[in-house]
Design a protein around this motif. Structure first.
Motif, mmCIF file in Angstrom:
data_model
loop_
_atom_site.group_PDB
_atom_site.id
_atom_site.type_symbol
_atom_site.label_atom_id
_atom_site.label_comp_id
_atom_site.label_asym_id
_atom_site.label_seq_id
_atom_site.Cartn_x
_atom_site.Cartn_y
_atom_site.Cartn_z
ATOM 1 N N PHE A 1 -3.518 -0.701 -8.078
ATOM 2 C CA PHE A 1 -3.090 -1.604 -7.005
ATOM 3 C C PHE A 1 -1.831 -1.066 -6.327
ATOM 4 C CE2 PHE A 1 -0.639 -5.327 -5.535
ATOM 5 C CZ PHE A 1 -1.538 -5.806 -4.588
ATOM 6 N N LEU A 2 -0.899 -0.558 -7.135
ATOM 7 C CA LEU A 2 0.322 0.016 -6.575
ATOM 8 C C LEU A 2 -0.004 1.192 -5.672
ATOM 9 C CD1 LEU A 2 3.404 0.280 -6.421
ATOM 10 C CD2 LEU A 2 3.328 1.610 -8.549
ATOM 11 N N ARG A 3 -0.930 2.042 -6.086
ATOM 12 C CA ARG A 3 -1.320 3.191 -5.267
ATOM 13 C C ARG A 3 -1.964 2.732 -3.949
ATOM 14 N NH1 ARG A 3 -0.881 7.937 -8.127
ATOM 15 N NH2 ARG A 3 -1.007 7.747 -10.405
ATOM 16 N N MET A 4 -2.791 1.688 -4.021
ATOM 17 C CA MET A 4 -3.441 1.185 -2.803
ATOM 18 C C MET A 4 -2.418 0.635 -1.819
ATOM 19 S SD MET A 4 -7.034 -0.617 -3.933
ATOM 20 C CE MET A 4 -6.229 -1.894 -4.921
ATOM 21 N N VAL A 5 -1.459 -0.130 -2.329
ATOM 22 C CA VAL A 5 -0.416 -0.691 -1.467
ATOM 23 C C VAL A 5 0.411 0.428 -0.847
ATOM 24 C CG1 VAL A 5 1.688 -2.077 -1.424
ATOM 25 C CG2 VAL A 5 -0.294 -2.887 -2.701
ATOM 26 N N ALA A 6 0.753 1.426 -1.660
ATOM 27 C CA ALA A 6 1.542 2.548 -1.159
ATOM 28 C C ALA A 6 0.776 3.329 -0.095
ATOM 29 C CB ALA A 6 1.932 3.469 -2.314
ATOM 30 N N ALA A 7 -0.521 3.557 -0.350
ATOM 31 C CA ALA A 7 -1.346 4.298 0.607
ATOM 32 C C ALA A 7 -1.432 3.547 1.933
ATOM 33 C CB ALA A 7 -2.738 4.519 0.037
ATOM 34 N N LYS A 8 -1.515 2.221 1.847
ATOM 35 C CA LYS A 8 -1.580 1.398 3.058
ATOM 36 C C LYS A 8 -0.328 1.577 3.904
ATOM 37 C CE LYS A 8 -3.601 -1.952 5.450
ATOM 38 N NZ LYS A 8 -4.932 -1.794 6.082
ATOM 39 N N GLN A 9 0.776 1.904 3.229
ATOM 40 C CA GLN A 9 2.038 2.095 3.943
ATOM 41 C C GLN A 9 2.349 3.572 4.183
ATOM 42 O OE1 GLN A 9 5.285 -0.602 2.818
ATOM 43 N NE2 GLN A 9 3.924 -1.492 1.300
ATOM 44 N N GLY A 10 1.341 4.411 3.971
ATOM 45 C CA GLY A 10 1.483 5.828 4.292
ATOM 46 C C GLY A 10 2.112 6.683 3.211
ATOM 47 N N THR A 11 2.163 6.174 1.993
ATOM 48 C CA THR A 11 2.740 6.934 0.886
ATOM 49 C C THR A 11 1.682 7.186 -0.183
ATOM 50 O OG1 THR A 11 4.929 5.969 1.228
ATOM 51 C CG2 THR A 11 4.493 6.971 -0.923
ATOM 52 N N ALA A 12 1.448 8.443 -0.500
ATOM 53 C CA ALA A 12 0.505 8.805 -1.563
ATOM 54 C C ALA A 12 1.307 9.048 -2.834
ATOM 55 C CB ALA A 12 -0.286 10.043 -1.183
ATOM 56 N N ILE A 13 1.057 8.254 -3.863
ATOM 57 C CA ILE A 13 1.799 8.378 -5.114
ATOM 58 C C ILE A 13 1.131 9.424 -6.004
ATOM 59 C CG2 ILE A 13 2.595 7.193 -7.183
ATOM 60 C CD1 ILE A 13 2.649 4.607 -5.630
ATOM 61 N N ALA A 14 1.805 10.534 -6.187
ATOM 62 C CA ALA A 14 1.285 11.587 -7.069
ATOM 63 C C ALA A 14 1.663 11.268 -8.506
ATOM 64 C CB ALA A 14 1.861 12.938 -6.665
ATOM 65 N N ALA A 15 0.990 11.903 -9.447
ATOM 66 C CA ALA A 15 1.285 11.687 -10.860
ATOM 67 C C ALA A 15 2.700 12.170 -11.168
ATOM 68 C CB ALA A 15 0.269 12.416 -11.722
ATOM 69 N N ARG A 16 3.464 11.337 -11.873
ATOM 70 C CA ARG A 16 4.804 11.701 -12.298
ATOM 71 C C ARG A 16 4.755 12.210 -13.735
ATOM 72 N NH1 ARG A 16 8.995 9.947 -9.387
ATOM 73 N NH2 ARG A 16 10.289 9.486 -11.214
ATOM 74 N N LYS A 17 5.877 12.737 -14.224
ATOM 75 C CA LYS A 17 5.905 13.335 -15.559
ATOM 76 C C LYS A 17 5.485 12.339 -16.629
ATOM 77 C CE LYS A 17 9.352 16.930 -14.659
ATOM 78 N NZ LYS A 17 10.694 17.476 -15.012
ATOM 79 N N GLY A 18 5.952 11.096 -16.500
ATOM 80 C CA GLY A 18 5.582 10.072 -17.475
ATOM 81 C C GLY A 18 4.092 9.805 -17.465
ATOM 82 N N GLY A 19 3.509 9.796 -16.277
ATOM 83 C CA GLY A 19 2.075 9.579 -16.159
ATOM 84 C C GLY A 19 1.285 10.739 -16.750
ATOM 85 N N LYS A 20 1.788 11.949 -16.569
ATOM 86 C CA LYS A 20 1.114 13.120 -17.121
ATOM 87 C C LYS A 20 1.188 13.127 -18.642
ATOM 88 C CE LYS A 20 1.837 16.036 -13.034
ATOM 89 N NZ LYS A 20 2.495 17.244 -12.485
ATOM 90 N N LEU A 21 2.336 12.735 -19.190
ATOM 91 C CA LEU A 21 2.480 12.655 -20.641
ATOM 92 C C LEU A 21 1.531 11.608 -21.215
ATOM 93 C CD1 LEU A 21 3.924 13.465 -23.241
ATOM 94 C CD2 LEU A 21 5.689 11.764 -22.705
#
Length: 203
Positions: free
Chosen positions: A114-134
């Motif tokens: 949901f956070l990614r969808m909201v961000a994309a709607k506002q023109g921001t693509a959330i890439a995987a961060r270090k915590g997400g990769k771990l």
């Protein structure tokens, strides 16, 4: 389609394939040690290994061929979640993963989506961060530990080697517990860095 995205897509395609291969012996009532039961797990393990390896390949080719894109930044983590939730579903029903851990991971991943969808709607693509990769690395480790337990059961090695499968199951639960912990630590990190997008979208 770009080469990197083809590798990402392969994880989405392989997810239901591995799920079916894993569960066919269960659906037909094949006993542990039967050719179908053994073949199933022996095929599932290398398929999952290849599916996980594509996570490296898509990033490698994205950088090598300059294919990094906003679409890829969202497609890659989506494919990861698609694959891992498919595998976690197998392990919940097999008893290798406590259902409460599965539910909390399910909540986290849908919240992140949901956070990614909201961000994309506002023109921001959330890439995987270090915590997400771990977190993803821990998902992979937990999946293979559970799959190895299933391998021991289906091949009959658990009996012939007199292994304490209950102890292994508890160790596996520990793996999944760490998955939940890392999932929420990384989710909090995403909220700290991108939560303002949710706030502005809700205003």
């Amino acid at each position: 389609m770009k080469t990197s995205n083809k590798f990402t897509l392969s994880r989405i395609i392989l997810a239901p394939v591995i799920f079916l291969i894993y569960y066919i012996p269960v659906w037909v009532g094949a006993a542990a040690g039967s050719p179908l039961s053994v073949a199933s797990v022996c095929v599932a393990i290398p398929l999952l290994a290849f599916a996980e390896f594509t996570d490296y390949l898509d990033g490698h080719f994205a950088r090598k061929h300059n294919e990094v894109s906003d679409f890829g930044k969202m497609f890659d983590p989506f494919a990861d979640v698609f694959l891992h939730l498919s595998m976690f579903t197998c392990f919940v029903f097999a008893g290798y993963m406590p259902v409460v851990f599965y539910v909390f991971i399910f909540y986290r991943e849908f919240g992140q989506n949901f956070l990614r969808m909201v961000a994309a709607k506002q023109g921001t693509a959330i890439a995987a961060r270090k915590g997400g990769k771990l977190k993803t690395v821990m998902y992979v480790a937990a999946c293979f530990f559970a799959l190895i337990q299933e391998f021991l059961v289906r091949t009959g090695l658990s009996s012939s080697l007199s292994l304490n499968m209950q102890l292994l199951k508890y160790i596996g639960w520990g793996f999944f517990g760490v998955c939940v912990l890392l999932a929420y630590i990384s989710f909090i990190d995403y909220l700290k860095n991108f939560g303002k997008l949710l706030k502005s979208a809700a205003e």
